[in-house]
Scaffold this motif. Structure first.
Motif, short mmCIF file in Angstrom:
data_model
loop_
_atom_site.label_atom_id
_atom_site.label_comp_id
_atom_site.label_asym_id
_atom_site.label_seq_id
_atom_site.Cartn_x
_atom_site.Cartn_y
_atom_site.Cartn_z
N ARG A 151 1.08 -1.46 -0.41
CA ARG A 151 0.01 -0.41 0.55
C ARG A 151 0.81 1.16 -0.39
NH1 ARG A 151 -0.31 -1.48 5.70
NH2 ARG A 151 0.10 -0.15 6.44
N ASP A 152 0.79 2.61 -0.20
CA ASP A 152 0.46 3.57 -0.29
C ASP A 152 1.02 3.86 1.01
OD1 ASP A 152 0.76 3.91 -2.66
OD2 ASP A 152 -1.05 5.19 -2.77
N GLU A 153 2.73 4.50 0.80
CA GLU A 153 2.50 5.23 2.08
C GLU A 153 1.74 6.49 2.97
OE1 GLU A 153 6.55 7.42 4.40
OE2 GLU A 153 6.74 6.61 2.57
N GLY A 154 1.39 5.56 4.37
CA GLY A 154 0.24 6.78 5.10
C GLY A 154 -0.94 6.00 5.15
#
Length: 110
Positions: free
Chosen positions: A49-52
């Motif tokens: 997943r994307d960071e954050g």
């Protein structure tokens, strides 16, 4: 077409990843495929997943012809059976599950 998704927001308990997947495939997928009127069952297991971005361990996506077919499936005995079995899955999961219903845009399918 109507798509109902169950989003497992959270994480699988450390060391339980294979058991989690096995439980889904062996115990739950056969029940989900037995829901009356279900056209498609897809299980998506998180890879990255994307960071954050929030963590989603799994997404269950089921497709029905219309909202009436979905309502019949949700009222069926097999749905309640699957809810009982899902309790075993939740022992391996930290988080919560929420459901969303979508209209499938037929123009977007291949």
């Amino acid at each position: 077409m109507i798509v109902r998704q169950a989003l497992f927001e959270g994480t699988i308990r450390p060391g339980r990843e294979q058991a989690f997947r096995g439980y889904v495939e062996e115990k739950l997928v056969p029940l989900w495929r037995a829901f009356p009127g279900v056209r498609e069952v897809r299980v998506l297991h998180a890879v990255d997943r994307d960071e954050g971005a929030p963590a989603f361990a799994m997404i269950l996506s089921t497709t029905y012809d219309d909202r009436e077919a979905l309502a019949r499936a949700l009222a069926s005995p097999v749905r309640y059976e699957s809810r009982e079995l899902t309790k075993g899955l939740l022992e391996m999961f930290e988080g919560h599950i929420h459901h969303h219903v979508f209209d499938l845009d037929a123009r977007s399918t291949a």
